[in-house]
Design a protein around this motif. Structure first.
Motif, PDB file in Angstrom:
ATOM      1  N   SER A   1      -0.975   6.023  -5.254  1.00  0.00           N
ATOM      2  CA  SER A   1      -0.920   7.381  -5.788  1.00  0.00           C
ATOM      3  C   SER A   1      -2.327   7.901  -6.086  1.00  0.00           C
ATOM      4  O   SER A   1      -2.641   9.075  -5.857  1.00  0.00           O
ATOM      5  N   PHE A   2      -3.178   7.024  -6.615  1.00  0.00           N
ATOM      6  CA  PHE A   2      -4.573   7.383  -6.890  1.00  0.00           C
ATOM      7  C   PHE A   2      -5.273   7.819  -5.603  1.00  0.00           C
ATOM      8  O   PHE A   2      -5.972   8.845  -5.577  1.00  0.00           O
ATOM      9  N   CYS A   3      -5.081   7.059  -4.537  1.00  0.00           N
ATOM     10  CA  CYS A   3      -5.707   7.388  -3.252  1.00  0.00           C
ATOM     11  C   CYS A   3      -5.150   8.687  -2.681  1.00  0.00           C
ATOM     12  O   CYS A   3      -5.880   9.493  -2.093  1.00  0.00           O
ATOM     13  N   ARG A   4      -3.840   8.895  -2.850  1.00  0.00           N
ATOM     14  CA  ARG A   4      -3.194  10.072  -2.260  1.00  0.00           C
ATOM     15  C   ARG A   4      -3.720  11.359  -2.864  1.00  0.00           C
ATOM     16  O   ARG A   4      -3.689  12.423  -2.211  1.00  0.00           O
ATOM     17  N   GLN A   5      -4.230  11.304  -4.082  1.00  0.00           N
ATOM     18  CA  GLN A   5      -4.791  12.497  -4.705  1.00  0.00           C
ATOM     19  C   GLN A   5      -6.092  12.932  -4.044  1.00  0.00           C
ATOM     20  O   GLN A   5      -6.496  14.088  -4.158  1.00  0.00           O
ATOM     21  N   LYS A   6      -6.727  12.016  -3.346  1.00  0.00           N
ATOM     22  CA  LYS A   6      -8.042  12.291  -2.786  1.00  0.00           C
ATOM     23  C   LYS A   6      -8.091  12.205  -1.266  1.00  0.00           C
ATOM     24  O   LYS A   6      -9.085  12.590  -0.654  1.00  0.00           O
ATOM     25  N   LEU A   7      -7.018  11.675  -0.658  1.00  0.00           N
ATOM     26  CA  LEU A   7      -7.011  11.445   0.782  1.00  0.00           C
ATOM     27  C   LEU A   7      -5.722  11.950   1.412  1.00  0.00           C
ATOM     28  O   LEU A   7      -4.680  12.000   0.755  1.00  0.00           O
ATOM     29  N   ALA A   8      -5.803  12.292   2.684  1.00  0.00           N
ATOM     30  CA  ALA A   8      -4.591  12.605   3.436  1.00  0.00           C
ATOM     31  C   ALA A   8      -3.679  11.386   3.457  1.00  0.00           C
ATOM     32  O   ALA A   8      -4.149  10.235   3.402  1.00  0.00           O
ATOM     33  N   GLY A   9      -2.385  11.607   3.552  1.00  0.00           N
ATOM     34  CA  GLY A   9      -1.416  10.521   3.447  1.00  0.00           C
ATOM     35  C   GLY A   9      -1.631   9.389   4.415  1.00  0.00           C
ATOM     36  O   GLY A   9      -1.445   8.208   4.080  1.00  0.00           O
TER      37      GLY A   9
END
Length: 510
Positions: A464-472
């Protein structure tokens, strides 16, 4: 001739010939050219000039095709943008490319509005029924003027900036003129023996250089029929092949895999297919064999290219599939390919070296990145950064990527970009991103992390942390926690050791 001129020519030569269909909207070549000209004059009325950068943030559609050719006809430079990117990622592209106007689908309007902040974007045109405050509706800017735009365009004028990424994780824009893109299309016309009566099914995203340049533009140059799917759905794809008697199919390996999973795939009549192309990700030989059986044709082409060449590179043709399935192929029309040592000399068969290309399809430069351009283009050759071997018969096989690029479901994922996000997490001390083989996606983005002393982490929370900053598609699908990462004497992570270890762990778990 410039790229828009081919559409004009076709509209004059065979105005009643079917051109394109998408979601019930269909056009003859005469009607398509009229729609393009109306939008072109609308863009001119908004102040778009020759050389201005126009971004397209859309899913596949007739509107994408019309927008592309309208911009091309007035000498604008098209910047196709991956609609899956976050606002922060798109903002960088708008800013770096000097984009002044954006055409987007209504579902991406909010993202585009956020992305345009602090950039030079002055206008946003929205395809849909409603546009937000300050934005313009696509239908409302269409001009009543159906004549050809009075803009003088040379084949050496710029046409596209196609964004790729390097080892730093920041995207680089590969710049192409009309002549280069025409020759990109010409290589496909020759290499795949495309005909004027082709029926193209567009499944892969048109913002990708392969579907855009190799098949949409090449198909328009030919005067072929185009059937565009906004989203990929395996059943609808099979139905379209049967209903429209599709002759030419290009898809990424994951798409072939999904189509083969349709329970009654053998019930569909796929006999119209003359040839199939695949690329953008590694396709396991067994999947190729199953696809050949399902589509009842051995005319399969492995297209192994890169964005900086338009895309261009090498290909494994049907004859090559018979004896060399699993290899990347040989150079095609208008292209030379070599595998070289660091000193530029050709390697001997079986020895790993760098894969380099020379072709008239290769980009002019990385837009506004002179140092990166100088590093990539040397003495007329494009140094790809990919590692490869060549056999006694001249067949090249890519074995690794210096850039540590991962291709998951046809999308390029660069490890440095994902690693930078992981390092922002307070629990992570060290991190590496690699790709592991995956039956569905080709490669799965995999994170190997080292935690700070006393720290704990939840896998879903990290995703979830990554998804806030990166495309899925960039978010790690697999996460491994290790006590430390292997490094060489200079401190660089030994990713080949990580790939070997994680492959073994995955296989033993299965």
């Amino acid at each position: 001739m410039h790229i828009g001129g081919f559409l004009t020519q076709n509209a004059r030569n065979f105005p009643e010939r079917f051109a394109v269909e998408c979601e019930g909207r269909s056009y003859t070549y005469g009607e398509l050219n009229t729609a393009v000209n109306r939008l072109a004059h609308g863009l001119i009325s908004l102040g778009v000039k020759k050389g201005d950068k126009v971004a397209i943030v859309m899913k596949n559609s007739d509107h994408f095709m019309i927008s592309f050719f309208a911009a091309a006809k007035i000498g604008a430079v098209v910047v196709p943008v991956n609609f899956r990117l976050t606002a922060n990622e798109i903002q960088y592209i708008f800013s770096q490319s000097d984009t002044v106007l954006v055409l987007c689908d209504s579902e991406f309007e909010e993202t585009v509005n956020s992305a345009r902040e602090t950039t030079g974007v002055s206008s946003v045109i929205v395809v849909g029924d409603v546009a937000g405050e300050g934005n313009l509706l696509y239908d409302n800017i269409l001009s009543h003027n159906e004549e050809e735009p009075n803009v003088e365009i040379s084949e050496h004028d710029d046409l596209e900036i196609l964004y790729t990424s390097g080892t730093t994780g920041r995207p680089k824009g590969a710049l192409f003129d009309h002549d280069r893109i025409f020759k990109v299309s010409l290589t496909m016309l020759v290499n795949m023996e495309l005909r004027k009566d082709e029926r193209f099914l567009h499944l892969a995203p048109l913002f990708h250089s392969a579907q855009l340049n190799l098949f949409m533009i090449a198909g328009v140059i030919l005067g072929g029929r185009h059937y565009i799917h906004r989203d990929f759905h395996p059943v609808k794809a099979l139905q379209a092949i049967q209903d429209h008697e599709i002759t030419h199919l290009f898809a990424v390996p994951a798409m072939y895999n999904f189509m083969l999973q349709v329970p009654n795939v053998t019930d569909y009549d796929l006999s119209s297919i003359r040839r199939c192309g695949y690329g953008a990700a590694p396709m396991p030989p067994e999947l190729v064999r199953k696809s050949i059986a399902a589509f009842k044709t051995d005319r399969f082409f492995n297209l192994c290219g890169l964005t900086e060449a338009g895309p261009g590179g090498i290909l494994l043709d049907p004859e090559g599939h018979e004896q060399h399935l699993g290899k990347s192929g040989k150079a095609g029309f208008l292209t030379e390919a070599r595998v070289v040592h660091e000193n530029g000399e050709d390697v001997k068969p079986g020895v790993v070296g760098e894969f380099i290309l020379r072709s008239e399809t290769v980009m002019k430069e990385y837009y506004k990145k002179p140092e990166e351009t100088k590093s990539a283009l040397k003495n007329g050759w494009l140094y790809t950064g990919d590692l490869a071997t060549v056999d006694e018969e001249g067949y090249i096989s890519l074995v690794d990527r210096k850039k540590d690029m991962i291709i998951s479901g046809g999308e390029n994922v660069y490890s440095a970009e994902v690693e930078a996000v992981l390092y922002e997490h307070p629990a992570i001390l060290d991190a590496a991103i690699i790709g592991l083989p995956d039956e569905v996606w080709g490669e799965a983005v995999t994170a190997i992390i080292v935690l700070r002393e006393g720290a704990e982490i939840d896998e879903q929370e990290l995703k979830s942390f990554c998804r806030q900053k990166l495309a899925g598609y960039k978010v790690p699908r697999r996460i491994f926690i290790e006590p430390q990462l292997p490094r060489n004497a200079s401190g660089k992570i030994l990713k080949y050791q990580l790939r070997q270890k994680m492959n073994e762990l995955t296989q033993s778990a299965n």
